[in-house]
Design a protein around this motif. Structure first.
Motif, PDB file in Angstrom:
ATOM      1  N   UNK A  89       0.842  -1.200   0.000  1.00 19.13           N
ATOM      2  CA  UNK A  89       0.000   0.000   0.000  1.00 19.13           C
ATOM      3  C   UNK A  89       0.875   1.246   0.000  1.00 19.13           C
ATOM      4  N   UNK A  90       0.430   2.251  -0.737  1.00 13.14           N
ATOM      5  CA  UNK A  90       1.120   3.541  -0.727  1.00 13.14           C
ATOM      6  C   UNK A  90       0.954   4.170   0.645  1.00 13.14           C
ATOM      7  N   UNK A  91       2.044   4.641   1.225  1.00 16.56           N
ATOM      8  CA  UNK A  91       2.007   5.359   2.509  1.00 16.56           C
ATOM      9  C   UNK A  91       1.822   6.846   2.199  1.00 16.56           C
ATOM     10  N   UNK A  92       0.589   7.383   2.354  1.00 16.78           N
ATOM     11  CA  UNK A  92       0.346   8.776   1.960  1.00 16.78           C
ATOM     12  C   UNK A  92       1.127   9.796   2.792  1.00 16.78           C
ATOM     13  N   UNK A  93       1.540   9.411   4.002  1.00 16.90           N
ATOM     14  CA  UNK A  93       2.307  10.347   4.841  1.00 16.90           C
ATOM     15  C   UNK A  93       3.725  10.532   4.330  1.00 16.90           C
ATOM     16  N   UNK A  94       4.186   9.600   3.474  1.00 16.05           N
ATOM     17  CA  UNK A  94       5.555   9.666   2.966  1.00 16.05           C
ATOM     18  C   UNK A  94       5.583   9.569   1.442  1.00 16.05           C
ATOM     19  N   UNK A 137       5.676  25.664  -9.180  1.00 17.28           N
ATOM     20  CA  UNK A 137       5.526  24.268  -8.790  1.00 17.28           C
ATOM     21  C   UNK A 137       4.389  24.122  -7.794  1.00 17.28           C
ATOM     22  N   UNK A 138       3.979  22.892  -7.591  1.00 14.33           N
ATOM     23  CA  UNK A 138       2.915  22.605  -6.632  1.00 14.33           C
ATOM     24  C   UNK A 138       2.857  21.119  -6.371  1.00 14.33           C
ATOM     25  N   UNK A 139       1.884  20.749  -5.548  1.00 13.83           N
ATOM     26  CA  UNK A 139       1.725  19.351  -5.193  1.00 13.83           C
ATOM     27  C   UNK A 139       0.258  19.048  -4.957  1.00 13.83           C
ATOM     28  N   UNK A 140      -0.038  17.759  -4.926  1.00 13.02           N
ATOM     29  CA  UNK A 140      -1.350  17.288  -4.501  1.00 13.02           C
ATOM     30  C   UNK A 140      -1.152  16.627  -3.147  1.00 13.02           C
ATOM     31  N   UNK A 141      -1.929  17.056  -2.154  1.00 15.66           N
ATOM     32  CA  UNK A 141      -1.691  16.631  -0.779  1.00 15.66           C
ATOM     33  C   UNK A 141      -2.446  15.374  -0.372  1.00 15.66           C
ATOM     34  N   UNK A 142      -3.434  14.940  -1.173  1.00 20.45           N
ATOM     35  CA  UNK A 142      -4.196  13.730  -0.844  1.00 20.45           C
ATOM     36  C   UNK A 142      -4.097  12.750  -2.003  1.00 20.45           C
ATOM     37  N   UNK A 143      -3.643  11.535  -1.688  1.00 17.92           N
ATOM     38  CA  UNK A 143      -3.498  10.497  -2.696  1.00 17.92           C
ATOM     39  C   UNK A 143      -3.522   9.132  -2.034  1.00 17.92           C
ATOM     40  N   UNK A 144      -3.746   8.118  -2.837  1.00 13.12           N
ATOM     41  CA  UNK A 144      -3.664   6.747  -2.347  1.00 13.12           C
ATOM     42  C   UNK A 144      -3.321   5.843  -3.516  1.00 13.12           C
ATOM     43  N   UNK A 145      -2.939   4.628  -3.209  1.00  9.39           N
ATOM     44  CA  UNK A 145      -2.600   3.699  -4.271  1.00  9.39           C
ATOM     45  C   UNK A 145      -2.141   2.369  -3.725  1.00  9.39           C
ATOM     46  N   UNK A 146      -1.899   1.449  -4.642  1.00  9.42           N
ATOM     47  CA  UNK A 146      -1.421   0.122  -4.252  1.00  9.42           C
ATOM     48  C   UNK A 146      -0.504  -0.432  -5.326  1.00  9.42           C
ATOM     49  N   UNK A 169       6.426   5.956  -1.221  1.00  6.16           N
ATOM     50  CA  UNK A 169       6.876   4.956  -0.252  1.00  6.16           C
ATOM     51  C   UNK A 169       5.750   3.954  -0.099  1.00  6.16           C
ATOM     52  N   UNK A 170       6.085   2.666  -0.289  1.00  8.60           N
ATOM     53  CA  UNK A 170       5.070   1.625  -0.153  1.00  8.60           C
ATOM     54  C   UNK A 170       5.410   0.725   1.033  1.00  8.60           C
ATOM     55  N   UNK A 185       9.009  -2.871  12.359  1.00  9.33           N
ATOM     56  CA  UNK A 185       8.916  -4.203  11.783  1.00  9.33           C
ATOM     57  C   UNK A 185       8.209  -4.295  10.445  1.00  9.33           C
ATOM     58  N   UNK A 186       7.873  -3.156   9.840  1.00  4.67           N
ATOM     59  CA  UNK A 186       7.189  -3.176   8.546  1.00  4.67           C
ATOM     60  C   UNK A 186       8.209  -3.112   7.403  1.00  4.67           C
ATOM     61  N   UNK A 187       7.886  -3.804   6.324  1.00  5.18           N
ATOM     62  CA  UNK A 187       8.745  -3.823   5.144  1.00  5.18           C
ATOM     63  C   UNK A 187       8.348  -2.672   4.233  1.00  5.18           C
ATOM     64  N   UNK A 188       9.340  -1.881   3.807  1.00  4.69           N
ATOM     65  CA  UNK A 188       9.084  -0.687   2.995  1.00  4.69           C
ATOM     66  C   UNK A 188      10.030  -0.619   1.807  1.00  4.69           C
ATOM     67  N   UNK A 189       9.542   0.045   0.749  1.00  4.40           N
ATOM     68  CA  UNK A 189      10.372   0.361  -0.408  1.00  4.40           C
ATOM     69  C   UNK A 189       9.986   1.749  -0.889  1.00  4.40           C
ATOM     70  N   UNK A 190      10.947   2.442  -1.504  1.00  3.40           N
ATOM     71  CA  UNK A 190      10.688   3.792  -1.990  1.00  3.40           C
ATOM     72  C   UNK A 190      11.104   3.950  -3.443  1.00  3.40           C
ATOM     73  N   UNK A 191      10.349   4.765  -4.171  1.00  5.35           N
ATOM     74  CA  UNK A 191      10.594   4.980  -5.598  1.00  5.35           C
ATOM     75  C   UNK A 191      10.425   6.456  -5.934  1.00  5.35           C
TER      76      UNK A 191
END
Length: 195
Positions: free
Chosen positions: A25-30, A46-55, A191-192, A148-154
């Motif tokens: 799952x996408x970690x929206x805080x990161x 420049x700008x950003x979108x502050x709310x998102x989700x994904x998998x 970050x997932x 103890x959680x497994x994470x990866x970043x892209x």
């Protein structure tokens, strides 16, 4: 007969293991989705979108080649640090957020190895869907966090022409330069977390 049943059961078990998917799952805080566009031909906004989700679904917990990705962005969460500009971007001149509140990346597949990938999928903005390809770098492998959680970043980057997606605001300076350039640079830092 018992041997045949055991062989059949082992084959079914191996087949299920082979097609099992690891879900992330996408970690929206990161995670952030950022954009940059040339303004008046002389500077960048420049700008950003502050709310998102994904998998993300990968075939194993260590290999992201052929991983499948879906991503949703809340258009109304746009933030360029200027409220008047944000409201203009939400209007029919740009995203038409009242009618089309979500930007989506669907059916996206990651291809590559050794942390370097291309991600190709269907990007929908407003009511237009087009194929888009991101250049993707995996950042520092896979880690186990202090909890103890497994994470990866892209980090994923691409550019699109906003006119291709029906964002047709076209004011120009007397010189013919667009007030807001057609080309948009996009950077998504993701970050997932393994489910």
């Amino acid at each position: 007969m018992k041997t045949i049943v055991n062989i059949l059961a082992a084959f079914i078990l191996l087949t299920n293991v082979a097609v099992a998917q690891v879900k992330w799952s996408v970690d929206p805080a990161h995670t952030n989705a950022r954009f940059e566009v040339k303004h008046l031909g002389i500077a960048f906004v420049d700008g950003q979108f502050k709310k998102l989700d994904g998998n993300l679904e990968s075939s194993t917990a260590t290999d992201f080649n052929n991983a499948k990705i879906n991503f949703n962005i809340d258009i109304n969460s746009i933030d360029t640090r200027v409220e008047m500009r944000d409201n203009h971007l939400k209007s029919d001149d740009f995203f038409s957020a009242a009618k089309f509140p979500t930007m989506k990346l669907e059916n996206a597949v990651l291809k590559g190895k050794k942390g370097k990938y291309k991600l190709t999928g269907d990007l929908t903005i407003r009511d237009v869907t087009k194929k888009v390809t991101f250049k993707v770098t995996q950042n520092n492998g896979i880690i186990t966090d202090p909890w103890g959680k497994t994470r990866a970043g892209f980090t994923a980057t691409t550019s699109i022409n906003r006119f291709d997606y029906g964002i047709n605001y076209a004011d120009k300076l007397p010189s013919g330069v667009f007030a807001v350039a057609p080309e948009i640079q996009i950077t998504v830092n993701v970050e997932v977390v393994k489910n």
